[in-house]
Design an enzyme around this catalytic site. Structure first.
Site, PDB file in Angstrom:
ATOM      1  N   ASP A 286       0.773  -1.017   0.308  1.00  0.00           N
ATOM      2  CA  ASP A 286      -0.180   0.086   0.099  1.00  0.00           C
ATOM      3  C   ASP A 286       0.859   1.519   0.110  1.00  0.00           C
ATOM      4  O   ASP A 286       2.058   1.401  -0.067  1.00  0.00           O
ATOM      5  CB  ASP A 286      -0.784  -0.214   1.087  1.00  0.00           C
TER       6      ASP A 286
HETATM    7  C1  GLC Z   1      -4.351   4.927  -0.048  1.00  0.00           C
HETATM    8  C2  GLC Z   1      -4.544   3.375   0.440  1.00  0.00           C
HETATM    9  C3  GLC Z   1      -5.192   1.761  -0.956  1.00  0.00           C
HETATM   10  C4  GLC Z   1      -5.239   2.824  -2.271  1.00  0.00           C
HETATM   11  C5  GLC Z   1      -3.822   2.845  -2.699  1.00  0.00           C
HETATM   12  C6  GLC Z   1      -3.545   4.000  -3.713  1.00  0.00           C
HETATM   13  O1  GLC Z   1      -3.555   4.749   0.600  1.00  0.00           O
HETATM   14  O2  GLC Z   1      -4.923   2.787   1.226  1.00  0.00           O
HETATM   15  O3  GLC Z   1      -6.549   0.872  -0.360  1.00  0.00           O
HETATM   16  O4  GLC Z   1      -5.473   2.403  -3.494  1.00  0.00           O
HETATM   17  O5  GLC Z   1      -3.487   3.819  -1.169  1.00  0.00           O
HETATM   18  O6  GLC Z   1      -4.507   4.628  -3.981  1.00  0.00           O
END
Ligand code: GLC
Length: 754
Positions: A286
């Site tokens: 993430d």
């Molecule tokens: C965010 C979220 C995740 C998302 C990623 C990219 O922090 O936790 O669900 O897909 O970043 O945007």
């Protein structure tokens, strides 16, 4: 201009042997990837493991710099945060024409409930229990996203969640592992359609691996700690369903598991995901999650990079520690180049399957976009989804559906407001293109057919407004005082036969980093509702929100309650159709609604304990100050008609079926309607304690008034299995209770022995 003659050579060689990736099979792909990797430097391989954030939409705390230079240097495998054929083509040309080997980059984005045509938020879609509909919304999302330059969506979010204080419950399928697993499969099928070589399919991403929804106290990013037995039986099943369905990618979660952050957790990412589940796709972290392990307290930059390499991460989102420390970690022997090779291969295989080596620009096609984007057909599905997601929570004296010949007052900040309709994570959605309830009423009945008053601001809390407007909420406060607004609303209400109050959360009060410690409606909205209730007029409450709310007062004092979530682009027409009976609500909640905050966590598949709940007996597991039942239970939702269940019968089945269970359902009301018939089991005695109920099957059936049908369910041995103390997936002989009904509480019951 550096030309990647090498890549051209490979393609020519493969074409010569009629090997293309348009219909990839493993041998062709392996040969291509082997040849490509044999030419790659260590740095270039690590470059494929590097994902950078750029552009239109910032979904995390940091942004990358020097992205174009890094792309040209072959140090970027993927980019997130931009779309459109033009913007993606520009960066793709840098990768293909200017980097040494010309390896195309992957464009990823959060397309989680539609791309341009926005569907209800995911907790609402789950409430439809319509797996085919959910698959269709994902297919349309993929069709629009791929036409807009995107190869990959960070969806579905499959985190089981039992705490509505957590803002991200809006993105998932609720509290049940069985339903959550089926919905996971539906999204993957819709996004990938079992053929990534088509130019309207995209990589899916099972997130957030794992257990993110169990953050303590519903506070986002907070500690997660649970037994393996609870993990395997209650939280892991939807992730495993995603792995078994062959989802192209997984995303690691921000939380820790057994004291080790998921992003550096070897047990999770290698022993469980690879060794036990046999997962073949690639794992992305993430947003910045590797660097955030420093805050978790498990090392410095170099050490957390090493931890993630070794745990089994294949691509790092945004924090660039692989890129920074990877080469020296390999050269110093801290990590083996084999780790890099495995990860790089997985990323290249995904690109191969998408056909990007054949044509890196196949998703950058303006004509395709014009054909497939925001079409009338897509909007029709958006309206269908918004209707099927709605849940009728209360309807005293059949107040709904409304009679349009009556004087009806629509009161509240969400009657005309549009920003919240498409919810959070609304991708390329344009809320200006969403249809408000007031606009829909105008189109359906003619302009100003009904009475209107704003009634109150969406919020009065200026600090909260400032915070939320920082994330694009566009919350304005009226120049009129709140007293004036209420008085104005009461004058309107007194002229009406029925009042429809339309209130709820701002979209940014749910989603990521949006936990709430008080999940009632905002206080100023409740003041308006109390004033409206005191007029004595019947009040219909229409809710727009992204989580279960505490609605005890509303349930006790208002006459009807319709949960509409954030219904997407076609919210207004959908609500108008349901309010006036042109569509009959059929949704069923997939997360329990508590009576108050103190009951949380409260969920339907709880354990009996040694002192089961009993309101009268002292020494039992209960609260003294609130009825020990939810306000609305899992699987609950009313209709404009009524259904009668009868004749629950069991017959011993023929293997693998252990029981054939049938039930008769009759439509005893005045409306043709769909019912979601739910079947739950209870394993009464086992080697470990088992929940008092577990959803094991459901069927949706449409019945005309007076029509009745008999439904049959086949229960197999597999439906009786669970993970025992040794984490073996087994069924154990004994007695099982069967419950069948229109929700998890009001059921017909029988018992069988296995
Ligand atoms: C965010 C979220 C995740 C998302 C990623 C990219 O922090 O936790 O669900 O897909 O970043 O945007």
């Amino acid at each position: 201009m550096k030309c990647n003659l090498f890549l051209v050579f490979i393609l020519l060689a493969l074409t010569a042997c009629k090997q293309t990736s348009s219909n990839p099979n493993n041998k062709d792909m392996d040969r291509f990837v082997d040849q490509l990797m044999s030419q790659m430097t260590l740095e270039e391989k690590i470059g494929q493991m590097n994902q950078l954030a750029i552009g239109f939409d910032i979904t995390g705390p940091i942004l990358n710099e020097g992205v174009e230079e890094k792309i040209k240097a072959g140090s970027v495998g993927s980019v997130l945060g931009i779309y459109t054929p033009e913007a993606t083509r520009k960066l793709q040309e840098l990768a293909v024409k200017e980097s040494r080997l010309g390896i195309p980059i992957l464009f990823g984005y959060d397309v989680i409930h539609g791309h341009r045509t926005i569907f209800p938020l995911n907790l609402g879609l789950a409430a439809s229990w319509d797996l085919d509909l959910i698959e269709r919304t994902a297919r349309i999302a993929a069709d629009e996203a791929s036409a807009d330059g995107l190869h990959w969506t960070f969806s579905p979010m499959v985190d089981i969640a039992r705490d509505p204080r957590w803002g991200r419950v809006s993105e998932g399928a609720g509290e049940d592992p069985y339903l959550g697993s089926l919905i996971t499969r539906a999204y993957i099928k819709g996004y990938e359609q079992n053929d990534l070589s088509q130019n309207n399919t995209i990589l899916s991403c099972i997130k957030h691996f794992a257990l993110y929804g169990a953050a303590e106290a519903g506070r986002d990013y907070n500690t997660v700690d649970m037994s393996r037995i609870r993990m395997y039986n209650e939280y892991l099943p939807p992730y495993k369903a995603g792995a078994d369905a062959g989802a192209a990618t997984f995303m690691t979660s921000f939380n820790e598991i057994d004291g080790v952050p998921a992003t550096g957790n070897h047990w999770l990412l290698t022993e469980l995901l690879r060794d036990e589940w046999g997962y073949q796709g690639f794992v992305v972290t993430d947003y910045g999650a590797i660097r955030e392990m420093i805050s978790h307290g498990v090392g410095d930059e170099r050490e957390v990079a090493e931890l993630s390499f070794k745990a089994g991460v294949d691509m790092e989102m945004v924090s660039e520690l692989f890129y920074q420390y990877g080469p020296e970690l390999v050269k110093s022997g801290k990590i083996s180049e084999k780790v890099i090779n495995k990860a790089c291969r997985r990323v290249l295989e995904a690109k191969y399957k998408l056909g990007l080596f054949d044509d890196p620009y196949r998703y950058c096609n303006e004509e395709e976009k014009a054909k497939r984007y925001f079409t009338a057909e897509n909007l029709a599905v958006a309206k269908e989804a918004a209707i099927k997601s709605m849940v009728l929570l209360k309807n005293d004296n059949e107040l709904l559906p409304l009679d349009s010949t009556k004087k009806i007052a629509f009161i509240g900040p969400q009657v005309k407001r549009k920003r919240d309709l498409i919810g959070s994570w609304s991708a390329a959605g344009d809320y200006n293109q969403a249809v408000s309830l007031w606009e829909a009423l105008d189109s359906k009945f003619g302009a100003n057919r009904f009475l209107y008053a704003e009634g109150c601001n969406l919020l009065e809390d200026t600090l909260l407004i400032r915070k939320l407007n920082g994330f694009g909420s566009k919350i304005e406060r009226s120049e009129k005082s709140s007293q004036y607004l209420i008085q104005e609303a009461l004058n309107i209400a007194r002229r009406a036969d029925v009042v429809v109050a339309v209130v709820g959360e701002a979209f940014s009060m749910t989603g990521e980093a949006a936990s709430r410690s008080d999940i009632q409606l905002p206080e100023n909205q409740r003041e308006l509702l109390k004033a409206l209730a005191q007029t004595g007029k019947p009040v219909v409450l229409v809710l727009m929100n992204g989580r279960p709310l505490v609605l005890q007062w509303e349930n006790d004092h208002l006459n009807a309650i319709l949960e509409t979530w954030f219904g997407g682009t076609m919210t207004g027409p959908a609500i108008a159709d349901v309010l006036f009976g042109d569509a009959v609500p059929s949704g069923k909640i997939t997360m329990t609604y508590p009576r108050n905050l103190g009951q949380i966590p409260i969920y339907y598949n709880y354990k009996n304990t040694g002192r089961p709940i009993h309101e009268e007996q002292k020494y039992t597991s209960k609260y003294l100050d609130v009825p020990n039942t939810p306000l609305y239970p899992f699987g609950y939702g009313l209709s404009y008609t009524t259904f009668e269940y009868s004749d629950l019968t069991l017959e011993t089945g023929h293997a693998p079926s252990v029981q054939e269970i049938s039930i008769n359902i009759k439509n005893t009301g005045k409306y043709t309607a769909t019912e979601t018939v739910q079947l739950y089991l209870r394993d009464k005695v086992a080697s470990i304690t088992r929940p008092v109920k577990e959803l094991k099957a459901f069927q949706q059936i449409e019945l005309q008034p007076g029509e009745e049908k008999t439904l049959t369910f086949e229960i197999s041995e597999n439906d009786l299995k669970f993970y025992n103390s040794d984490l073996e997936y087994r069924a154990e002989p004994g007695e099982f209770d069967v419950f069948i009904g229109g929700n998890s509480c009001d059921t017909k019951q029988a018992t069988f022995t296995y």
